[in-house]
Design a protein around this motif. Sequence first.
Motif, PDB file in Angstrom:
ATOM      1  N   PRO A   1     -29.202  28.630  14.358  1.00  0.00           N
ATOM      2  CA  PRO A   1     -29.121  29.929  15.384  1.00  0.00           C
ATOM      3  C   PRO A   1     -28.379  29.362  16.769  1.00  0.00           C
ATOM      4  O   PRO A   1     -27.690  30.182  17.200  1.00  0.00           O
ATOM      5  N   LEU A   2     -28.589  28.308  17.304  1.00  0.00           N
ATOM      6  CA  LEU A   2     -27.835  27.946  18.412  1.00  0.00           C
ATOM      7  C   LEU A   2     -26.411  27.761  18.197  1.00  0.00           C
ATOM      8  O   LEU A   2     -25.579  28.077  19.118  1.00  0.00           O
ATOM      9  N   GLN A   3     -26.118  27.275  16.996  1.00  0.00           N
ATOM     10  CA  GLN A   3     -24.720  26.927  16.513  1.00  0.00           C
ATOM     11  C   GLN A   3     -23.944  28.228  16.420  1.00  0.00           C
ATOM     12  O   GLN A   3     -22.907  28.342  16.881  1.00  0.00           O
ATOM     13  N   ARG A   4     -24.560  29.156  15.952  1.00  0.00           N
ATOM     14  CA  ARG A   4     -24.169  30.503  15.612  1.00  0.00           C
ATOM     15  C   ARG A   4     -23.909  31.181  17.028  1.00  0.00           C
ATOM     16  O   ARG A   4     -22.873  31.862  17.353  1.00  0.00           O
ATOM     17  N   HIS A   5     -24.814  31.210  17.887  1.00  0.00           N
ATOM     18  CA  HIS A   5     -24.862  31.295  19.348  1.00  0.00           C
ATOM     19  C   HIS A   5     -23.509  30.922  20.035  1.00  0.00           C
ATOM     20  O   HIS A   5     -22.809  31.694  20.629  1.00  0.00           O
ATOM     21  N   LEU A   6     -23.514  29.633  19.874  1.00  0.00           N
ATOM     22  CA  LEU A   6     -22.245  28.909  20.670  1.00  0.00           C
ATOM     23  C   LEU A   6     -20.784  29.461  20.033  1.00  0.00           C
ATOM     24  O   LEU A   6     -19.953  29.674  20.920  1.00  0.00           O
ATOM     25  N   ARG A   7     -20.851  29.658  18.776  1.00  0.00           N
ATOM     26  CA  ARG A   7     -19.546  30.153  18.223  1.00  0.00           C
ATOM     27  C   ARG A   7     -19.297  31.628  18.860  1.00  0.00           C
ATOM     28  O   ARG A   7     -18.281  31.921  19.402  1.00  0.00           O
ATOM     29  N   ALA A   8     -20.242  32.479  19.048  1.00  0.00           N
ATOM     30  CA  ALA A   8     -20.325  33.764  19.759  1.00  0.00           C
ATOM     31  C   ALA A   8     -19.674  33.842  21.341  1.00  0.00           C
ATOM     32  O   ALA A   8     -18.951  34.591  21.810  1.00  0.00           O
ATOM     33  N   VAL A   9     -20.524  32.898  21.921  1.00  0.00           N
ATOM     34  CA  VAL A   9     -20.023  32.676  23.402  1.00  0.00           C
ATOM     35  C   VAL A   9     -18.762  31.900  23.566  1.00  0.00           C
ATOM     36  O   VAL A   9     -18.017  32.412  24.271  1.00  0.00           O
ATOM     37  N   LYS A  10     -18.410  31.062  22.490  1.00  0.00           N
ATOM     38  CA  LYS A  10     -17.027  30.484  22.624  1.00  0.00           C
ATOM     39  C   LYS A  10     -15.924  31.883  22.523  1.00  0.00           C
ATOM     40  O   LYS A  10     -15.028  31.656  23.000  1.00  0.00           O
ATOM     41  N   LEU A  11     -16.309  32.642  21.538  1.00  0.00           N
ATOM     42  CA  LEU A  11     -15.296  33.921  21.220  1.00  0.00           C
ATOM     43  C   LEU A  11     -15.265  34.807  22.437  1.00  0.00           C
ATOM     44  O   LEU A  11     -14.240  35.244  23.021  1.00  0.00           O
TER      45      LEU A  11
ATOM     46  N   GLN B   1     -18.714  25.962  30.565  1.00  0.00           N
ATOM     47  CA  GLN B   1     -19.250  27.310  30.577  1.00  0.00           C
ATOM     48  C   GLN B   1     -20.678  27.310  30.157  1.00  0.00           C
ATOM     49  O   GLN B   1     -21.257  26.318  29.474  1.00  0.00           O
ATOM     50  N   TRP B   2     -21.348  28.306  30.520  1.00  0.00           N
ATOM     51  CA  TRP B   2     -22.937  28.533  30.251  1.00  0.00           C
ATOM     52  C   TRP B   2     -22.999  28.591  28.806  1.00  0.00           C
ATOM     53  O   TRP B   2     -22.379  29.321  28.181  1.00  0.00           O
ATOM     54  N   VAL B   3     -24.104  28.071  28.471  1.00  0.00           N
ATOM     55  CA  VAL B   3     -24.696  28.202  27.207  1.00  0.00           C
ATOM     56  C   VAL B   3     -25.228  29.582  26.843  1.00  0.00           C
ATOM     57  O   VAL B   3     -24.973  30.306  25.998  1.00  0.00           O
ATOM     58  N   PHE B   4     -25.887  30.230  27.991  1.00  0.00           N
ATOM     59  CA  PHE B   4     -26.374  31.574  27.941  1.00  0.00           C
ATOM     60  C   PHE B   4     -25.817  32.149  29.016  1.00  0.00           C
ATOM     61  O   PHE B   4     -26.304  32.411  30.106  1.00  0.00           O
ATOM     62  N   PRO B   5     -24.647  32.832  28.730  1.00  0.00           N
ATOM     63  CA  PRO B   5     -24.016  33.522  29.998  1.00  0.00           C
ATOM     64  C   PRO B   5     -24.461  34.841  29.896  1.00  0.00           C
ATOM     65  O   PRO B   5     -25.015  35.467  29.290  1.00  0.00           O
TER      66      PRO B   5
ATOM     67  N   GLY C   1     -16.013  35.761  36.882  1.00  0.00           N
ATOM     68  CA  GLY C   1     -16.504  35.060  35.720  1.00  0.00           C
ATOM     69  C   GLY C   1     -17.645  35.533  35.605  1.00  0.00           C
ATOM     70  O   GLY C   1     -18.304  36.701  35.621  1.00  0.00           O
ATOM     71  N   ARG C   2     -18.759  34.620  34.901  1.00  0.00           N
ATOM     72  CA  ARG C   2     -20.019  34.902  34.531  1.00  0.00           C
ATOM     73  C   ARG C   2     -20.727  33.851  35.000  1.00  0.00           C
ATOM     74  O   ARG C   2     -20.760  32.648  35.244  1.00  0.00           O
ATOM     75  N   HIS C   3     -22.255  34.527  35.216  1.00  0.00           N
ATOM     76  CA  HIS C   3     -23.067  33.402  35.804  1.00  0.00           C
ATOM     77  C   HIS C   3     -23.919  33.324  34.570  1.00  0.00           C
ATOM     78  O   HIS C   3     -23.822  33.997  33.636  1.00  0.00           O
TER      79      HIS C   3
ATOM     80  N   HIS D   1     -31.194  34.244  33.458  1.00  0.00           N
ATOM     81  CA  HIS D   1     -32.126  33.401  34.119  1.00  0.00           C
ATOM     82  C   HIS D   1     -32.927  32.770  32.872  1.00  0.00           C
ATOM     83  O   HIS D   1     -33.039  33.126  31.920  1.00  0.00           O
ATOM     84  N   GLU D   2     -33.429  31.694  33.588  1.00  0.00           N
ATOM     85  CA  GLU D   2     -33.956  30.596  32.385  1.00  0.00           C
ATOM     86  C   GLU D   2     -35.314  31.202  31.796  1.00  0.00           C
ATOM     87  O   GLU D   2     -35.519  30.819  30.595  1.00  0.00           O
ATOM     88  N   THR D   3     -35.875  32.342  32.563  1.00  0.00           N
ATOM     89  CA  THR D   3     -37.076  32.842  31.782  1.00  0.00           C
ATOM     90  C   THR D   3     -36.761  33.721  30.649  1.00  0.00           C
ATOM     91  O   THR D   3     -37.655  33.825  29.628  1.00  0.00           O
ATOM     92  N   LEU D   4     -35.667  34.297  30.633  1.00  0.00           N
ATOM     93  CA  LEU D   4     -35.168  35.022  29.631  1.00  0.00           C
ATOM     94  C   LEU D   4     -34.781  34.383  28.213  1.00  0.00           C
ATOM     95  O   LEU D   4     -35.294  34.544  27.233  1.00  0.00           O
ATOM     96  N   VAL D   5     -34.335  33.116  28.512  1.00  0.00           N
ATOM     97  CA  VAL D   5     -33.943  32.013  27.181  1.00  0.00           C
ATOM     98  C   VAL D   5     -35.361  31.299  27.053  1.00  0.00           C
ATOM     99  O   VAL D   5     -35.751  31.382  25.836  1.00  0.00           O
TER     100      VAL D   5
END
Length: 86
Positions: free
Chosen positions: A9-19, A52-56, A70-72, A75-79
């Motif tokens: 799931p993290l790899q899939r998320h990072l691909r989406a964030v990269k796109l 870039q942020w892992v969770f933008p 840009g993007r911030h 918040h860590e509590t959401l993650v």
Amino acid sequence: MLPSSLVTPLQRHLRAVKLAHDRDLADGWGRVVMPAALDRKYPHAPTDWRWQWVFPQATRWKNMRTGEEGRHHVHETLVQRAVKEL
């Protein structure tokens, strides 16, 4: 340490964030705020994928003084909540 159940799931998320980052760059903004003076030392780092942020956030910020956008990060509590629900 990352549980093996989260690797895919993290790899899939990072691909989406990269796109999303690539689209941001194409639109002319895709930046993060750099710590201390690193943006002067490494002028291209704010747009580099490695910084870039892992969770933008879904929304972007705009510096009214410079016009930069840009993007911030979310918040860590959401993650933490999302990981706990898995």
